[in-house]
Design a protein around this motif. Structure first.
Motif, short mmCIF file in Angstrom:
data_model
loop_
_atom_site.label_atom_id
_atom_site.label_comp_id
_atom_site.label_asym_id
_atom_site.label_seq_id
_atom_site.Cartn_x
_atom_site.Cartn_y
_atom_site.Cartn_z
N ARG A 11 -9.64 10.39 1.35
CA ARG A 11 -10.11 9.40 2.32
C ARG A 11 -9.54 9.65 3.71
O ARG A 11 -10.24 9.49 4.72
N ALA A 12 -8.28 10.04 3.75
CA ALA A 12 -7.67 10.32 5.06
C ALA A 12 -8.32 11.55 5.70
O ALA A 12 -8.63 11.55 6.89
N ALA A 13 -8.53 12.59 4.91
CA ALA A 13 -9.10 13.84 5.44
C ALA A 13 -10.50 13.63 5.99
O ALA A 13 -10.90 14.27 6.97
N SER A 14 -11.26 12.73 5.36
CA SER A 14 -12.63 12.46 5.81
C SER A 14 -12.71 11.29 6.79
O SER A 14 -13.81 10.86 7.15
N HIS A 15 -11.55 10.78 7.19
CA HIS A 15 -11.47 9.67 8.15
C HIS A 15 -12.26 8.45 7.64
O HIS A 15 -12.92 7.76 8.43
N ALA A 16 -12.13 8.19 6.35
CA ALA A 16 -12.86 7.07 5.75
C ALA A 16 -12.08 5.77 5.94
O ALA A 16 -11.74 5.07 4.98
N TRP A 17 -11.84 5.43 7.20
CA TRP A 17 -11.02 4.24 7.50
C TRP A 17 -11.75 2.96 7.09
O TRP A 17 -11.11 2.00 6.65
N ASP A 18 -13.07 2.93 7.26
CA ASP A 18 -13.83 1.74 6.85
C ASP A 18 -13.71 1.52 5.35
O ASP A 18 -13.62 0.38 4.89
N GLU A 19 -13.70 2.62 4.60
CA GLU A 19 -13.57 2.51 3.15
C GLU A 19 -12.20 1.96 2.77
O GLU A 19 -12.08 1.10 1.89
N ILE A 20 -11.17 2.43 3.45
CA ILE A 20 -9.81 1.92 3.20
C ILE A 20 -9.74 0.44 3.57
O ILE A 20 -9.16 -0.37 2.84
N ARG A 21 -10.32 0.08 4.71
CA ARG A 21 -10.32 -1.32 5.15
C ARG A 21 -11.03 -2.21 4.12
O ARG A 21 -10.55 -3.29 3.78
N THR A 22 -12.15 -1.74 3.63
CA THR A 22 -12.92 -2.51 2.65
C THR A 22 -12.15 -2.67 1.35
O THR A 22 -12.13 -3.76 0.76
N MET A 23 -11.51 -1.60 0.90
CA MET A 23 -10.73 -1.68 -0.33
C MET A 23 -9.53 -2.59 -0.17
O MET A 23 -9.19 -3.38 -1.07
N ALA A 24 -8.86 -2.51 0.99
CA ALA A 24 -7.72 -3.40 1.24
C ALA A 24 -8.15 -4.85 1.20
O ALA A 24 -7.47 -5.71 0.61
N ALA A 25 -9.29 -5.14 1.80
CA ALA A 25 -9.80 -6.51 1.79
C ALA A 25 -10.15 -6.97 0.38
O ALA A 25 -9.95 -8.14 0.02
N ALA A 26 -10.65 -6.04 -0.44
CA ALA A 26 -10.98 -6.38 -1.83
C ALA A 26 -9.72 -6.73 -2.62
O ALA A 26 -9.71 -7.69 -3.41
N ALA A 84 0.85 -1.18 0.00
CA ALA A 84 0.00 0.00 0.00
C ALA A 84 0.88 1.23 0.00
O ALA A 84 1.76 1.38 0.86
N ILE A 85 0.67 2.12 -0.96
CA ILE A 85 1.47 3.34 -1.09
C ILE A 85 0.69 4.49 -0.46
O ILE A 85 -0.38 4.86 -0.95
N VAL A 86 1.23 5.05 0.60
CA VAL A 86 0.57 6.14 1.32
C VAL A 86 1.29 7.44 0.99
O VAL A 86 2.42 7.67 1.43
N ARG A 87 0.64 8.27 0.20
CA ARG A 87 1.25 9.51 -0.29
C ARG A 87 0.34 10.70 0.03
O ARG A 87 -0.88 10.59 -0.08
N ASN A 88 0.95 11.81 0.43
CA ASN A 88 0.21 13.05 0.71
C ASN A 88 -0.82 12.88 1.82
O ASN A 88 -1.87 13.54 1.82
N VAL A 89 -0.53 12.01 2.77
CA VAL A 89 -1.39 11.82 3.93
C VAL A 89 -0.68 12.40 5.15
O VAL A 89 0.46 12.02 5.43
N PRO A 90 -1.30 13.32 5.87
CA PRO A 90 -0.64 13.92 7.03
C PRO A 90 -0.21 12.89 8.06
O PRO A 90 -0.86 11.83 8.20
#
Length: 220
Positions: A193-208, A15-21
């Motif tokens: 996604r990070a700014a909106s705290h969409a952690w569930d969305e990230i979790r779901t995408m990672a699982a996909a 997972a590449i995490v870019r431009n995330v505070p």
């Protein structure tokens, strides 16, 4: 082959995490881990020393918090000084969009995996000869899946990573075409996604993504 390299090749996803505070790195990593992704690249920002230093602190914090549960690397490492800084905070591997022999050599001296970037067969072979553990072919979506298939003919001995535009739908195709690892960027973790705290969305995408890789593995 090192245990870390073995595990990376088995996991097949970074997972590449870019431009995330920095303050959002930990919850993002938590979501990725819960979704089944253990390898996380935190990218530096060449030309912006403040952001790069923040990201290095973030890498150190992730390693302290998660320990061996995740494997954190530094991305966009363009210089030997960048390798030294990444190693000092506990990064386990370095990635770059380009290929500089000195950077590869320094990474190996520091005990880090080296995943330099390349575009042409000449660059790919040169990176491998300089000591790359896996050669990152970038941008993968522009080159296409057929490009990876074509590379396997003359260069079957060189492990390749597909990075750039890898989606849930095509990740299996890139792996089937010859990539041993795929790097997933904004399709998985992005600034919005990070700014909106969409952690569930990230979790779901990672699982996909993990399911897509599993389906590819089961078909082999």
């Amino acid at each position: 082959m090192s245990p870390l390299l073995n595990q990376l090749r088995a996991d097949k996803l970074i997972a590449i995490v870019r431009n995330v505070p920095r303050q959002h790195l930990r919850p993002a990593a938590e979501a990725l881990l819960q979704g089944g992704i253990q390898f996380i690249e935190v990218t530096l920002r060449p030309g912006d020393g403040d952001v790069s230093r923040e990201m290095l602190v973030g890498i150190e914090e992730l390693k302290k918090y998660f320990g061996a549960s995740i494997h954190v690397g530094a991305g966009t490492v363009l210089t030997c000084a960048g390798v030294d800084a990444a190693a000092a905070v506990g990064a386990e591997y370095i990635l770059a969009p380009n290929m500089r022999p000195a950077v590869i050599h320094r990474a190996k001296e520091k005990g880090l995996l080296a995943l330099p970037g390349a575009y042409t067969p000449t660059e790919i072979e040169e990176a491998w000869c300089e000591g790359a553990d896996i050669v990152k072919v970038f941008p993968a979506d522009s080159l296409g899946i057929s490009y990876f298939k074509a590379l396997r003919g003359p260069l079957p001995h060189i492990p390749l990573a597909a990075v750039g535009g890898v989606s849930v739908e095509n990740v299996g195709s890139f792996l089937a075409a010859g990539a041993v690892v795929c790097g997933i960027g904004s399709n998985l973790v992005n600034e919005q996604r990070a700014a909106s705290h969409a952690w569930d969305e990230i979790r779901t995408m990672a699982a996909a993504y993990r399911r897509s890789v599993q389906e590819f593995t089961e078909k082999r």
